[in-house]
Design an enzyme around this catalytic site. Structure first.
Site, PDB file in Angstrom:
ATOM      1  CG  ASP A 189      -1.927   1.168   1.166  1.00 60.66           C
ATOM      2  OD1 ASP A 189      -1.983   1.854   0.206  1.00 60.66           O
ATOM      3  OD2 ASP A 189      -2.580   1.353   2.086  1.00 60.66           O
ATOM      4  CD  GLU A 214      -4.943  -0.573   0.065  1.00 62.19           C
ATOM      5  OE1 GLU A 214      -4.357  -1.442   0.608  1.00 62.19           O
ATOM      6  OE2 GLU A 214      -5.473   0.560   0.816  1.00 62.19           O
TER       7      GLU A 214
END
Ligand code: OSB
Ligand code: MG
Length: 375
Positions: A189, A214
């Site tokens: 992420d 992400e």
């Protein structure tokens, strides 16, 4: 449903360990709990906003202001609420401020489920009895530190780990984890830390068999993500860019992502989350439930929405003990081998403990339809 009063509590819990992302480090978690009182039941919601406007534009102060001065009066404008889906309609004139809206709506959803003697999961139409969850790991000082943290969670039984990255703390770290844990479900992420100029490092991540990356690019972007996705093998998952059903529809139409992370607060509530869910199911876009380092109350809401059928990937809703020395609900949320058993009690299915709620409350204010009481 008739509301007798709404109570807001500004609360603070200390994290077991600081949580670092590409946008900052959280040491304590300040948030707001909403109580929606009727004659016989209380519904609970959590405003998952943070103290500083670094993840989105809202803060604890702005969301309190929006609830106090706009949203709560709007709720009282209506004689009675038949169904929680009416709440997002009521709030429509107010632009954005999604975490404030979601907190009040969440409390009404809990109240509705309790009044109808259903679990919140059931009220939402979810059928899973167990949900799969992983753990989100903040940026660490060194690869050694990261490996130790990952190993700790693997020993606790978590099967999927998410690792925060930013430029300079990315490929080497992830490659180190991949080498030591060749078969683990791993994802990254970036919280918007890259641009298309970083294409080389983003391409290099393809070697690591990541489940997804992400939010690699800007928080408000869906165009550059659509340019990026065809150039990499790893699936792009959007978090920050998706605030509504319309955002999801446009991102999917453009090909900006192959996966979406739903956060109830980010999209303005459970009704909107459900709408995005149904559309993504139809479009074959897998979902998972993201997290905002919630207390047990927000955590319970995440568990309930995750019971919907298209939440097919493990979410970030780890057990209470991953975050807190003590949570404010009973029982606490427990994840065993990366699985949480969905509670079967009415509403959110976990009971906020009054004494613990008070212990961690910094400020509390009651809003009655006729008069306002302050502590
Ligand atoms: O981007 O998913 C994110 C926490 C705070 C703000 C943003 C994010 C996160 C997490 C932690 O990744 C998820 C959790 O464990 O609750
Ligand atoms: Mg994220």
């Amino acid at each position: 449903m008739k509301l007798n009063s709404i109570v807001l509590r500004r609360m603070q819990l200390e994290l077991k360990a600081p949580f670092q992302t590409s946008f900052g480090t959280q040491v304590v978690r300040e948030f707001i709990v909403v109580e929606a009182h009727s004659d016989d039941e209380t519904g609970y919601g959590e405003c998952v906003v943070t103290s500083e406007p670094l993840y989105n534009e809202e803060t604890v102060k702005t969301s309190w202001h929006i609830m106090e001065d706009f949203l709560i009066p709007m709720l009282y404008d209506k004689e009675t609420i038949e169904h929680p889906d009416e709440v997002s309609e009521l709030f429509k004139p107010i632009r954005r401020n999604n975490m404030a809206k979601a907190a009040l709506e969440g409390a009404i959803w809990d109240l509705y489920a309790k009044k109808n003697k259903m679990s919140l999961a059931e009220a939402l139409g979810g059928e899973k009895k167990q949900i799969e969850v992983g753990v989100s790991i903040g940026i660490q000082e060194s690869l050694d530190d990261l490996l130790k943290v990952v190993e700790g969670f693997v020993l606790e039984g978590y099967k999927r780990i998410k690792i925060k990255i930013k430029p300079g703390t990315d490929y080497e770290m992830l490659a180190g984890v991949r080498e030591k844990f060749p078969n683990i479900q791993m994802m990254a992420d970036a919280n918007s830390a890259y641009t298309l100029d970083d294409i080389d490092v983003l391409k290099k991540l393809d070697k690591l068999d990541l489940m997804m990356i992400e939010q690699p690019l800007a928080n408000d972007d869906i165009i550059d993500h659509a340019k990026l996705q065809p150039q990499i093998e790893t699936s792009v998952c959007l978090d920050e860019s998706i605030h509504s059903f319309e955002d999801a529809r446009k991102a999917i139409e453009l090909g900006s992502c192959k996966i979406i992370n739903i956060k109830i607060g980010r999209v303005g509530g459970l009704t909107e989350a459900k709408k995005i869910h149904d559309y993504c199911e139809f479009k074959n876009i897998p979902l998972w439930c993201g997290g905002m380092l919630e207390s047990g109350i927000g955590r319970a809401h995440n568990i309930a929405i995750t019971t919907l059928s298209n939440f097919v990937l493990p979410g970030d809703t780890a057990g209470s003990s991953r975050y807190w020395h003590e949570d404010i609900i009973s029982p606490e949320v427990v994840a065993t081998n990366g699985i949480i058993n969905v509670p079967e009690g009415f509403g959110i299915g976990y009971q906020p403990v009054e004494s613990l709620m008070d212990k961690y409350t910094l400020e509390k204010k009651e809003y009655a339809p006729e008069k306002v009481k302050t502590r």
